[in-house]
Design a protein around this motif. Structure first.
Motif, short mmCIF file in Angstrom:
data_model
loop_
_atom_site.label_atom_id
_atom_site.label_comp_id
_atom_site.label_asym_id
_atom_site.label_seq_id
_atom_site.Cartn_x
_atom_site.Cartn_y
_atom_site.Cartn_z
N MET A 192 1.11 -1.18 0.13
CA MET A 192 0.44 -0.04 -0.34
C MET A 192 0.76 0.81 0.29
SD MET A 192 -2.91 0.91 3.10
CE MET A 192 -3.99 -0.49 2.81
N THR A 193 0.26 2.42 -0.90
CA THR A 193 1.46 3.53 -0.62
C THR A 193 1.09 4.69 -0.20
OG1 THR A 193 2.07 2.89 -3.70
CG2 THR A 193 2.03 5.10 -2.65
N VAL A 194 1.32 4.79 0.70
CA VAL A 194 1.53 6.05 1.49
C VAL A 194 2.34 7.04 1.79
CG1 VAL A 194 1.30 6.71 4.36
CG2 VAL A 194 1.14 4.33 3.81
N ARG A 203 -2.68 9.61 3.29
CA ARG A 203 -3.77 8.65 3.28
C ARG A 203 -3.21 7.42 2.76
NH1 ARG A 203 -6.34 11.34 -1.53
NH2 ARG A 203 -6.43 13.41 -1.23
N HIS A 204 -3.87 6.44 3.20
CA HIS A 204 -3.67 5.13 2.98
C HIS A 204 -4.75 4.87 1.98
CE1 HIS A 204 -0.98 4.28 6.99
NE2 HIS A 204 -1.40 5.81 6.84
N GLY A 205 -4.32 4.34 0.81
CA GLY A 205 -5.29 4.61 0.01
C GLY A 205 -6.60 5.22 -0.41
N HIS A 206 -7.71 4.57 -0.02
CA HIS A 206 -9.20 5.10 0.42
C HIS A 206 -9.06 5.83 2.00
CE1 HIS A 206 -10.27 4.69 -4.03
NE2 HIS A 206 -9.98 3.49 -3.13
N GLU A 216 -11.75 10.29 -3.56
CA GLU A 216 -11.13 8.96 -3.21
C GLU A 216 -10.91 8.81 -1.76
OE1 GLU A 216 -9.36 6.96 -5.72
OE2 GLU A 216 -11.00 8.77 -7.00
N LEU A 217 -11.23 9.14 -0.91
CA LEU A 217 -11.15 9.52 0.38
C LEU A 217 -12.65 8.95 0.92
CD1 LEU A 217 -8.94 12.16 1.91
CD2 LEU A 217 -8.70 10.09 1.10
N ARG A 218 -13.00 7.58 1.57
CA ARG A 218 -13.77 7.25 2.11
C ARG A 218 -14.26 7.34 3.03
NH1 ARG A 218 -14.35 2.41 -2.84
NH2 ARG A 218 -14.00 4.06 -4.51
N THR A 272 -10.21 1.03 6.76
CA THR A 272 -9.99 0.19 5.05
C THR A 272 -11.12 -0.48 4.90
OG1 THR A 272 -7.48 0.45 5.35
CG2 THR A 272 -8.22 -1.34 4.27
N THR A 295 -14.10 -0.10 1.39
CA THR A 295 -13.48 -0.72 0.54
C THR A 295 -15.28 -1.30 0.19
OG1 THR A 295 -13.46 -2.96 2.06
CG2 THR A 295 -11.38 -2.30 1.17
#
Length: 263
Positions: free
Chosen positions: A1-3, A19-22, A57-59, A200, A204
């Motif tokens: 995972m890209t941070v 940011r950790h994904g979404h 993009e952020l949830r 996370t 999802t």
């Protein structure tokens, strides 16, 4: 995972974001002052959560504090210097400039959550606590008030709420879990990872379904059963008629992960 890590452009990095994904992690960054809420930090929090809400993009977000405290409440030195009487409206606007968010937020309480810090944890949708964390509504010890605590009546038994407000004494993370104030207590070194994992899991899921679920819970605490059911039907109409409502079953049939569009 890209941070990726960055700081808000407000108030000398008083709020840090990752940011950790979404998922967005928001860190209050006044560790020497136990993340006390002065004007600059309140404004930085509003800006950070406004940006979170606006970013498609952020949830889900996680809110935590740098250092040994989550948040010790209002900055008493600033309050004394300004002879604060009744707080201005902006004091109640912490999770964004509207005071409430469509997207869910998880509090990761890493230490003291007192007064305004308790409120921050209260205002989040879910709460995880480090095993050494403490929670307290300490305003009675400073001659102040906590009108913001009124919604606790839908979260806690009446006598627990009364105890918190009248004594001003903090309760342990274990006690907070017992009375339903927090979702889980975890070892301090695992707190942030546990909060990001929960966020996370939420991220999802279908975004519109998550948002409608949050709104359903919120309105169910404010109206009667019949009205809540009718309102929930209205909330979920957008979900049922969305592109994602077709994508979910299709992805299951095709044995793949769904690709949510939020539309």
């Amino acid at each position: 995972m890209t941070v990726t890590a960055e700081a808000t452009s407000v108030a000398e990095q008083l709020v840090l974001t990752e940011r950790h994904g979404h998922v967005l992690v928001v860190r209050m960054n006044r560790p020497r002052q136990r993340n006390a809420l002065n004007f600059a930090l309140r404004q930085a929090l509003r800006n950070a959560f406004d940006e979170f809400e606006a970013d498609p993009e952020l949830r889900c977000a996680v809110l935590t504090g740098e250092g040994a405290a989550f948040c010790a409440g209002g900055d008493l030195k600033e309050m004394a210097a300004g002879n604060l009487s009744i707080p201005a409206e902006e004091w109640g606007l912490l999770l964004g400039s509207k005071g409430r968010l469509v997207k869910p937020v998880i509090a990761a309480v890493n230490g003291f959550a007192l007064a305004g810090g308790f409120r921050l944890a209260q205002d989040c949708d879910l709460c995880l606590a480090a095993d050494h964390a403490t929670f307290g509504i300490t305003e009675v010890k400073r001659g102040r008030g906590a009108p913001w605590a009124a919604p606790l009546i839908s979260m806690l038994p009446k006598r627990i709420m009364m105890e918190l407000l009248l004594t001003g004494e903090p309760v342990s993370a274990a006690r907070a879990y017992e009375v339903g104030l927090v979702n889980a207590v975890v070892p301090a070194e695992e707190l942030l990872a546990a909060a990001i994992a929960m966020a996370t899991t939420i991220a999802t899921n279908a975004p519109l379904s998550v948002q409608a679920a949050k709104q359903t819970v919120e309105l169910s605490t404010e109206v009667g059963r019949s009205q809540a059911v009718q309102s929930a039907d209205w909330l979920y109409e957008r979900v049922y008629t969305s592109e994602d409502a077709q994508e979910g079953p299709r992805a299951f049939a095709e044995k793949r992960d769904p690709v949510w569009s939020g539309r």
